[in-house]
Design a protein around this motif. Structure first.
Motif, PDB file in Angstrom:
ATOM      1  N   VAL A  18      17.288  49.199  52.274  1.00  0.00           N
ATOM      2  CA  VAL A  18      16.933  49.106  53.944  1.00  0.00           C
ATOM      3  C   VAL A  18      15.345  48.601  53.734  1.00  0.00           C
ATOM      4  O   VAL A  18      14.603  49.129  52.867  1.00  0.00           O
ATOM      5  N   PHE A  19      15.301  48.004  54.921  1.00  0.00           N
ATOM      6  CA  PHE A  19      13.780  47.385  54.970  1.00  0.00           C
ATOM      7  C   PHE A  19      13.594  47.045  56.492  1.00  0.00           C
ATOM      8  O   PHE A  19      14.572  46.980  57.263  1.00  0.00           O
ATOM      9  N   PRO A  20      12.105  47.152  56.830  1.00  0.00           N
ATOM     10  CA  PRO A  20      11.933  46.885  58.153  1.00  0.00           C
ATOM     11  C   PRO A  20      12.147  45.484  58.840  1.00  0.00           C
ATOM     12  O   PRO A  20      12.275  44.594  57.808  1.00  0.00           O
ATOM     13  N   ARG A  21      12.639  45.431  59.938  1.00  0.00           N
ATOM     14  CA  ARG A  21      12.961  44.020  60.598  1.00  0.00           C
ATOM     15  C   ARG A  21      11.875  43.130  60.321  1.00  0.00           C
ATOM     16  O   ARG A  21      12.065  41.934  60.256  1.00  0.00           O
ATOM     17  N   THR A  22      10.613  43.512  60.246  1.00  0.00           N
ATOM     18  CA  THR A  22       9.299  42.629  60.200  1.00  0.00           C
ATOM     19  C   THR A  22       9.137  42.190  58.694  1.00  0.00           C
ATOM     20  O   THR A  22       8.074  41.444  58.410  1.00  0.00           O
ATOM     21  N   LEU A 134      25.512  40.792  52.575  1.00  0.00           N
ATOM     22  CA  LEU A 134      25.821  41.211  54.113  1.00  0.00           C
ATOM     23  C   LEU A 134      24.862  42.256  54.636  1.00  0.00           C
ATOM     24  O   LEU A 134      24.626  43.309  54.051  1.00  0.00           O
ATOM     25  N   VAL A 135      23.987  41.857  55.573  1.00  0.00           N
ATOM     26  CA  VAL A 135      23.144  42.709  56.178  1.00  0.00           C
ATOM     27  C   VAL A 135      23.407  43.184  57.631  1.00  0.00           C
ATOM     28  O   VAL A 135      23.662  42.537  58.519  1.00  0.00           O
ATOM     29  N   ASP A 136      23.284  44.366  57.900  1.00  0.00           N
ATOM     30  CA  ASP A 136      23.255  45.109  59.295  1.00  0.00           C
ATOM     31  C   ASP A 136      22.105  45.083  59.859  1.00  0.00           C
ATOM     32  O   ASP A 136      21.082  45.456  59.459  1.00  0.00           O
ATOM     33  N   LEU A 145      15.256  48.494  61.781  1.00  0.00           N
ATOM     34  CA  LEU A 145      15.602  48.238  60.447  1.00  0.00           C
ATOM     35  C   LEU A 145      16.720  47.298  59.828  1.00  0.00           C
ATOM     36  O   LEU A 145      17.376  46.882  61.053  1.00  0.00           O
ATOM     37  N   ARG A 146      16.875  47.033  58.910  1.00  0.00           N
ATOM     38  CA  ARG A 146      17.850  46.255  58.219  1.00  0.00           C
ATOM     39  C   ARG A 146      18.247  47.019  57.056  1.00  0.00           C
ATOM     40  O   ARG A 146      17.594  47.506  56.458  1.00  0.00           O
ATOM     41  N   ARG A 147      19.830  46.742  56.629  1.00  0.00           N
ATOM     42  CA  ARG A 147      20.402  47.475  55.645  1.00  0.00           C
ATOM     43  C   ARG A 147      21.299  46.420  55.014  1.00  0.00           C
ATOM     44  O   ARG A 147      22.235  45.716  55.686  1.00  0.00           O
ATOM     45  N   VAL A 148      21.258  46.261  53.785  1.00  0.00           N
ATOM     46  CA  VAL A 148      22.022  45.596  52.937  1.00  0.00           C
ATOM     47  C   VAL A 148      23.398  46.181  52.926  1.00  0.00           C
ATOM     48  O   VAL A 148      23.556  47.349  51.972  1.00  0.00           O
ATOM     49  N   LEU A 149      24.545  45.769  53.375  1.00  0.00           N
ATOM     50  CA  LEU A 149      25.871  46.418  53.220  1.00  0.00           C
ATOM     51  C   LEU A 149      26.607  46.112  52.111  1.00  0.00           C
ATOM     52  O   LEU A 149      27.306  47.111  51.442  1.00  0.00           O
ATOM     53  N   ALA A 150      26.646  44.738  51.575  1.00  0.00           N
ATOM     54  CA  ALA A 150      27.309  44.301  50.415  1.00  0.00           C
ATOM     55  C   ALA A 150      26.752  43.293  49.818  1.00  0.00           C
ATOM     56  O   ALA A 150      25.797  42.660  50.636  1.00  0.00           O
ATOM     57  N   VAL A 151      27.028  43.013  48.416  1.00  0.00           N
ATOM     58  CA  VAL A 151      26.503  41.911  47.892  1.00  0.00           C
ATOM     59  C   VAL A 151      27.699  41.222  47.190  1.00  0.00           C
ATOM     60  O   VAL A 151      28.532  41.869  46.538  1.00  0.00           O
ATOM     61  N   TRP A 152      27.630  39.980  46.823  1.00  0.00           N
ATOM     62  CA  TRP A 152      28.637  39.317  46.181  1.00  0.00           C
ATOM     63  C   TRP A 152      27.731  38.445  45.173  1.00  0.00           C
ATOM     64  O   TRP A 152      26.722  37.753  45.352  1.00  0.00           O
ATOM     65  N   GLU A 153      28.272  38.592  43.881  1.00  0.00           N
ATOM     66  CA  GLU A 153      27.430  37.892  42.912  1.00  0.00           C
ATOM     67  C   GLU A 153      28.294  36.720  42.363  1.00  0.00           C
ATOM     68  O   GLU A 153      29.316  36.707  42.766  1.00  0.00           O
ATOM     69  N   SER A 154      27.499  35.730  41.763  1.00  0.00           N
ATOM     70  CA  SER A 154      28.112  34.335  41.260  1.00  0.00           C
ATOM     71  C   SER A 154      29.424  34.887  40.221  1.00  0.00           C
ATOM     72  O   SER A 154      29.121  35.922  39.321  1.00  0.00           O
ATOM     73  N   ALA A 155      30.457  34.160  40.169  1.00  0.00           N
ATOM     74  CA  ALA A 155      31.506  34.600  39.468  1.00  0.00           C
ATOM     75  C   ALA A 155      31.272  33.917  38.023  1.00  0.00           C
ATOM     76  O   ALA A 155      30.541  33.228  37.654  1.00  0.00           O
TER      77      ALA A 155
END
Length: 155
Positions: A18-22, A134-136, A145-155
């Motif tokens: 979670v991080f501030p929008r700024t 994916l960021v909310d 605020l912003r929250r990272v909901l999911a991450v995908w890594e290189s295969a």
């Protein structure tokens, strides 16, 4: 309706951050969208499309100014076919049911860039796109605020 952004962070981040929008970490926006679907549905659409397309390098090009009155300093990303494929695959996976604010900046008009922040990238810098996230844009209905909901890594 949820507001989301799919990004490639310059330095990978963990899901749940979670991080501030700024105070966004440096990133390239892959797709900005609004969706009535649940996060699980959105994630499932992206699960198939993203991992196989990650793991390529990009080169930072010249500086430019974006936004209203050209007031936002950015570093352009030199044209990279793999990045364009990732952008288009994300749009295709999300499908027509999402709303794309700023749709005029997608597809052939996509101009990948990294917005300057406390730090910035310089022309000639290189980095690998190892992750998509994916960021909310309004976690718990808090637009600060912003929250990272999911991450995908290189295969």
């Amino acid at each position: 309706m949820g507001a989301f952004v799919l990004v490639a962070f310059v330095v990978p981040v963990p899901a749940g951050l979670v991080f501030p929008r700024t105070s966004w970490p440096l990133h390239i926006t892959l797709a900005r969208f609004d969706s009535r679907d649940t996060v699980d549905v959105v994630r499932a659409r992206l699960d198939v499309a993203l991992p196989v397309l990650l793991g390529f390098g990009v080169l930072i090009g010249p500086d430019a100014q974006f936004g209203r009155n050209a007031s936002v300093p950015v570093s352009l990303v030199d044209p990279e076919p793999a990045l364009q494929r990732l952008h288009l695959a994300a749009l295709e996976a999300l499908g027509p049911q999402v709303h794309l604010p700023g749709a005029q900046h997608n597809g052939p008009n996509y101009r990948p860039h990294v917005t300057h922040a406390d730090t910035r990238l310089r022309p000639g810098d290189k980095f690998r796109i190892r992750q998509a996230a994916l960021v909310d844009m309004r976690p718990d209905n808090d637009p600060r605020l912003r929250r990272v909901l999911a991450v995908w890594e290189s295969a």
